[in-house]
Write an enzyme that holds these catalytic residues in place. Sequence first.
Site, PDB file in Angstrom:
ATOM      1  N   LEU A 206     -17.629 -23.933  66.312  1.00 57.36           N
ATOM      2  CA  LEU A 206     -18.613 -24.654  65.518  1.00 57.36           C
ATOM      3  C   LEU A 206     -18.484 -24.321  64.042  1.00 57.36           C
ATOM      4  CD1 LEU A 206     -21.069 -26.482  65.238  1.00 57.36           C
ATOM      5  CD2 LEU A 206     -22.509 -24.536  65.932  1.00 57.36           C
ATOM      6  N   TYR A 207     -18.384 -23.045  63.727  1.00 52.61           N
ATOM      7  CA  TYR A 207     -18.274 -22.617  62.331  1.00 52.61           C
ATOM      8  C   TYR A 207     -17.017 -23.194  61.688  1.00 52.61           C
ATOM      9  CZ  TYR A 207     -17.856 -19.435  58.334  1.00 52.61           C
ATOM     10  OH  TYR A 207     -17.730 -18.901  57.068  1.00 52.61           O
ATOM     11  N   THR A 208     -15.896 -23.094  62.387  1.00 57.48           N
ATOM     12  CA  THR A 208     -14.637 -23.584  61.835  1.00 57.48           C
ATOM     13  C   THR A 208     -14.668 -25.091  61.640  1.00 57.48           C
ATOM     14  OG1 THR A 208     -13.448 -21.771  62.900  1.00 57.48           O
ATOM     15  CG2 THR A 208     -12.142 -23.648  62.170  1.00 57.48           C
TER      16      THR A 208
ATOM     17  N   SER B  56     -17.266 -26.925  60.967  1.00 56.13           N
ATOM     18  CA  SER B  56     -18.102 -27.250  59.806  1.00 56.13           C
ATOM     19  C   SER B  56     -17.381 -26.967  58.499  1.00 56.13           C
ATOM     20  CB  SER B  56     -19.413 -26.469  59.882  1.00 56.13           C
ATOM     21  OG  SER B  56     -19.224 -25.084  59.685  1.00 56.13           O
TER      22      SER B  56
END
Length: 248
Positions: free
Chosen positions: A158-160, A162
Amino acid sequence: MTTTCGTLDGKVALVTGGSRGIGAATAVRLAREGADVALTYVNDEAAAEDAVRAVEALGRRAVALRADAADAGEAAGAVASAAEALGRLDVLVNNAGIGVLGPLEGLGLLDVDRVLAVNVRAVFLASQAAAGRMTDGGRIITVGTCMTQRVPGPGGTLYTMSKSALVGLTKALARELGPRGITANIVHPGPIDTDLNPADGPFAAGQAAMTALGRFGRAEEVAETVAHLAGAAYVTGAEFAVDGGHAA
Protein backbone atom coordinates in the site's frame (compact mmCIF):
# COMPACT_ATOMS: atom_id res chain seq x y z
CA MET A 1 19.50 36.57 15.51
CA THR A 2 21.37 35.61 12.36
CA THR A 3 20.23 36.98 9.01
CA THR A 4 20.70 34.47 6.22
CA CYS A 5 21.73 35.19 2.65
CA GLY A 6 21.39 32.56 -0.03
CA THR A 7 19.88 31.36 -3.24
CA LEU A 8 16.30 31.78 -1.99
CA ASP A 9 16.44 35.35 -0.73
CA GLY A 10 13.00 36.93 -0.92
CA LYS A 11 11.24 33.61 -1.54
CA VAL A 12 8.50 31.97 0.49
CA ALA A 13 8.26 28.20 0.98
CA LEU A 14 5.59 25.91 2.38
CA VAL A 15 6.74 22.60 3.86
CA THR A 16 3.90 20.21 4.64
CA GLY A 17 4.51 17.98 7.64
CA GLY A 18 7.26 20.36 8.67
CA SER A 19 7.17 19.98 12.43
CA ARG A 20 9.81 17.25 12.73
CA GLY A 21 12.08 14.86 10.88
CA ILE A 22 12.75 15.56 7.20
CA GLY A 23 10.16 18.33 7.16
CA ALA A 24 11.70 20.30 10.02
CA ALA A 25 15.21 19.85 8.62
CA THR A 26 13.96 21.08 5.25
CA ALA A 27 12.31 24.14 6.77
CA VAL A 28 15.57 25.09 8.48
CA ARG A 29 17.68 24.45 5.38
CA LEU A 30 15.40 26.56 3.18
CA ALA A 31 15.63 29.33 5.76
CA ARG A 32 19.43 29.10 5.64
CA GLU A 33 19.13 29.73 1.90
CA GLY A 34 17.11 32.88 2.59
CA ALA A 35 13.48 31.74 2.40
CA ASP A 36 10.65 32.59 4.74
CA VAL A 37 8.90 29.35 5.67
CA ALA A 38 5.39 28.16 6.48
CA LEU A 39 5.03 24.64 7.78
CA THR A 40 2.06 22.43 8.53
CA TYR A 41 1.48 20.03 11.39
CA VAL A 42 -1.39 17.90 12.67
CA ASN A 43 -0.95 17.04 16.35
CA ASP A 44 2.52 18.02 17.58
CA GLU A 45 2.10 21.76 18.06
CA ALA A 46 5.11 21.95 20.37
CA ALA A 47 7.41 20.46 17.74
CA ALA A 48 5.96 22.82 15.13
CA GLU A 49 6.71 25.80 17.35
CA ASP A 50 10.26 24.52 17.86
CA ALA A 51 10.69 24.39 14.08
CA VAL A 52 9.32 27.93 13.77
CA ARG A 53 11.80 29.17 16.36
CA ALA A 54 14.67 27.45 14.52
CA VAL A 55 13.72 29.28 11.33
CA GLU A 56 13.29 32.60 13.11
CA ALA A 57 16.71 32.18 14.72
CA LEU A 58 18.12 32.41 11.20
CA GLY A 59 16.45 35.77 10.70
CA ARG A 60 13.60 34.52 8.53
CA ARG A 61 9.84 34.74 9.03
CA ALA A 62 8.01 31.53 9.90
CA VAL A 63 4.50 30.36 10.62
CA ALA A 64 3.05 27.02 11.75
CA LEU A 65 -0.32 26.05 10.29
CA ARG A 66 -2.44 23.22 11.58
CA ALA A 67 -3.62 21.22 8.57
CA ASP A 68 -4.54 17.55 8.32
CA ALA A 69 -3.51 16.26 4.91
CA ALA A 70 -6.23 13.61 5.17
CA ASP A 71 -8.80 16.40 4.88
CA ALA A 72 -9.13 17.60 1.28
CA GLY A 73 -10.10 21.12 2.28
CA GLU A 74 -7.24 21.50 4.72
CA ALA A 75 -4.69 20.06 2.29
CA ALA A 76 -5.50 22.71 -0.30
CA GLY A 77 -6.31 25.41 2.24
CA ALA A 78 -2.83 25.28 3.76
CA VAL A 79 -1.44 26.68 0.52
CA ALA A 80 -3.76 29.69 0.64
CA SER A 81 -3.06 30.20 4.35
CA ALA A 82 0.71 30.13 3.80
CA ALA A 83 0.54 32.59 0.92
CA GLU A 84 -1.69 34.94 2.89
CA ALA A 85 0.46 34.75 6.03
CA LEU A 86 3.76 35.39 4.27
CA GLY A 87 2.62 37.39 1.27
CA ARG A 88 3.39 34.98 -1.58
CA LEU A 89 4.39 31.41 -2.39
CA ASP A 90 7.40 30.34 -4.43
CA VAL A 91 8.27 26.84 -3.21
CA LEU A 92 6.02 23.95 -2.19
CA VAL A 93 7.58 20.93 -0.50
CA ASN A 94 5.09 18.07 -0.34
CA ASN A 95 6.59 16.25 2.63
CA ALA A 96 3.59 15.15 4.72
CA GLY A 97 2.89 11.44 4.43
CA ILE A 98 2.01 8.33 6.37
CA GLY A 99 3.25 4.78 6.19
CA VAL A 100 0.92 1.85 6.76
CA LEU A 101 2.93 -1.34 6.43
CA GLY A 102 1.75 -4.90 6.80
CA PRO A 103 0.69 -8.07 4.99
CA LEU A 104 -1.53 -7.52 1.98
CA GLU A 105 -4.38 -9.57 3.44
CA GLY A 106 -4.39 -7.47 6.60
CA LEU A 107 -4.92 -4.10 4.91
CA GLY A 108 -8.49 -2.84 5.18
CA LEU A 109 -10.42 -0.30 3.16
CA LEU A 110 -9.93 2.35 5.83
CA ASP A 111 -6.16 1.86 5.54
CA VAL A 112 -6.32 2.21 1.76
CA ASP A 113 -8.49 5.31 1.87
CA ARG A 114 -6.38 7.13 4.47
CA VAL A 115 -3.03 6.34 2.85
CA LEU A 116 -4.23 7.45 -0.57
CA ALA A 117 -5.86 10.56 0.91
CA VAL A 118 -2.68 11.68 2.66
CA ASN A 119 0.04 10.41 0.33
CA VAL A 120 -1.62 11.05 -3.04
CA ARG A 121 -4.76 13.20 -2.93
CA ALA A 122 -3.28 15.79 -0.59
CA VAL A 123 -0.17 16.13 -2.75
CA PHE A 124 -2.27 16.62 -5.87
CA LEU A 125 -4.52 19.19 -4.19
CA ALA A 126 -1.64 21.13 -2.65
CA SER A 127 0.24 21.16 -5.96
CA GLN A 128 -2.89 22.27 -7.79
CA ALA A 129 -3.47 25.08 -5.31
CA ALA A 130 0.20 26.11 -5.36
CA ALA A 131 0.25 26.29 -9.14
CA GLY A 132 -2.60 28.77 -8.92
CA ARG A 133 -0.75 30.89 -6.36
CA MET A 134 2.81 30.81 -7.67
CA THR A 135 4.25 33.31 -10.06
CA ASP A 136 6.25 31.95 -12.98
CA GLY A 137 9.42 30.21 -11.87
CA GLY A 138 8.02 28.45 -8.83
CA ARG A 139 9.15 25.10 -7.48
CA ILE A 140 7.21 21.98 -6.47
CA ILE A 141 9.26 19.32 -4.69
CA THR A 142 7.72 16.11 -3.43
CA VAL A 143 9.16 13.60 -0.98
CA GLY A 144 8.71 10.02 -2.16
CA THR A 145 10.53 6.90 -0.96
CA CYS A 146 13.33 4.59 -1.99
CA MET A 147 10.73 1.83 -2.14
CA THR A 148 9.46 3.18 -5.45
CA GLN A 149 12.80 2.07 -6.89
CA ARG A 150 13.44 -1.10 -4.94
CA VAL A 151 11.04 -2.93 -2.64
CA PRO A 152 13.25 -4.93 -0.27
CA GLY A 153 10.60 -7.28 1.12
CA PRO A 154 6.92 -7.91 1.79
CA GLY A 155 4.61 -5.60 3.68
CA GLY A 156 5.00 -2.43 1.66
CA THR A 157 2.31 -2.85 -0.98
CA LEU A 158 0.00 0.00 0.00
CA TYR A 159 2.72 2.47 0.96
CA THR A 160 4.75 1.78 -2.18
CA MET A 161 1.70 2.10 -4.40
CA SER A 162 0.86 5.50 -2.94
CA LYS A 163 4.36 6.87 -3.27
CA SER A 164 4.80 5.46 -6.78
CA ALA A 165 1.79 7.50 -7.89
CA LEU A 166 3.76 10.62 -7.01
CA VAL A 167 6.36 9.82 -9.65
CA GLY A 168 3.74 10.03 -12.38
CA LEU A 169 2.23 13.13 -10.82
CA THR A 170 5.64 14.83 -10.73
CA LYS A 171 6.38 14.13 -14.38
CA ALA A 172 2.93 15.32 -15.44
CA LEU A 173 3.27 18.50 -13.38
CA ALA A 174 6.63 19.18 -15.00
CA ARG A 175 5.07 19.02 -18.45
CA GLU A 176 1.99 21.03 -17.56
CA LEU A 177 3.75 23.78 -15.63
CA GLY A 178 6.99 23.91 -17.62
CA PRO A 179 5.80 26.73 -19.91
CA ARG A 180 5.57 28.91 -16.82
CA GLY A 181 9.05 28.00 -15.63
CA ILE A 182 7.61 26.09 -12.67
CA THR A 183 9.63 22.95 -11.99
CA ALA A 184 8.44 19.73 -10.36
CA ASN A 185 10.79 17.09 -8.97
CA ILE A 186 10.65 14.21 -6.50
CA VAL A 187 13.20 13.13 -3.88
CA HIS A 188 13.34 9.50 -2.73
CA PRO A 189 14.82 9.13 0.78
CA GLY A 190 16.20 5.83 1.96
CA PRO A 191 16.25 4.86 5.65
CA ILE A 192 16.52 8.17 7.48
CA ASP A 193 17.12 8.58 11.21
CA THR A 194 13.88 10.16 12.50
CA ASP A 195 11.53 9.69 15.44
CA LEU A 196 9.37 7.37 13.33
CA ASN A 197 12.30 5.25 12.10
CA PRO A 198 15.26 5.70 14.45
CA ALA A 199 18.70 4.48 13.49
CA ASP A 200 18.81 2.50 16.74
CA GLY A 201 15.36 0.97 16.31
CA PRO A 202 14.57 -2.76 16.24
CA PHE A 203 14.56 -2.96 12.43
CA ALA A 204 17.40 -0.53 11.78
CA ALA A 205 20.25 -2.97 11.23
CA GLY A 206 18.50 -4.68 8.34
CA GLN A 207 17.61 -1.40 6.70
CA ALA A 208 21.15 -0.06 6.99
CA ALA A 209 22.54 -3.28 5.53
CA MET A 210 20.47 -2.76 2.38
CA THR A 211 22.29 0.49 1.59
CA ALA A 212 25.63 0.69 -0.17
CA LEU A 213 26.93 3.01 2.54
CA GLY A 214 25.80 0.72 5.34
CA ARG A 215 24.15 3.41 7.43
CA PHE A 216 21.02 5.47 7.98
CA GLY A 217 20.87 8.92 6.46
CA ARG A 218 20.25 12.15 8.34
CA ALA A 219 17.23 14.35 7.72
CA GLU A 220 19.61 17.19 6.89
CA GLU A 221 21.04 15.15 4.01
CA VAL A 222 17.60 14.92 2.41
CA ALA A 223 16.99 18.60 3.08
CA GLU A 224 20.19 19.45 1.22
CA THR A 225 18.83 17.95 -1.99
CA VAL A 226 15.45 19.61 -1.52
CA ALA A 227 17.15 22.98 -1.08
CA HIS A 228 19.18 22.43 -4.24
CA LEU A 229 16.01 21.73 -6.21
CA ALA A 230 14.34 24.79 -4.72
CA GLY A 231 17.00 26.88 -6.42
CA ALA A 232 17.54 24.89 -9.61
CA ALA A 233 15.90 26.34 -12.72
CA TYR A 234 16.74 23.72 -15.37
CA VAL A 235 15.88 20.52 -13.52
CA THR A 236 12.33 19.24 -13.76
CA GLY A 237 10.36 16.00 -13.99
CA ALA A 238 13.26 14.18 -12.34
CA GLU A 239 13.71 11.67 -9.53
CA PHE A 240 16.54 11.98 -7.02
CA ALA A 241 17.58 9.14 -4.74
CA VAL A 242 18.93 10.20 -1.34
CA ASP A 243 19.12 6.65 -0.12
CA GLY A 244 22.74 5.76 0.60
CA GLY A 245 22.73 3.42 -2.40
CA HIS A 246 19.59 1.49 -1.43
CA ALA A 247 18.62 1.26 -5.10
CA ALA A 248 22.16 0.66 -6.39
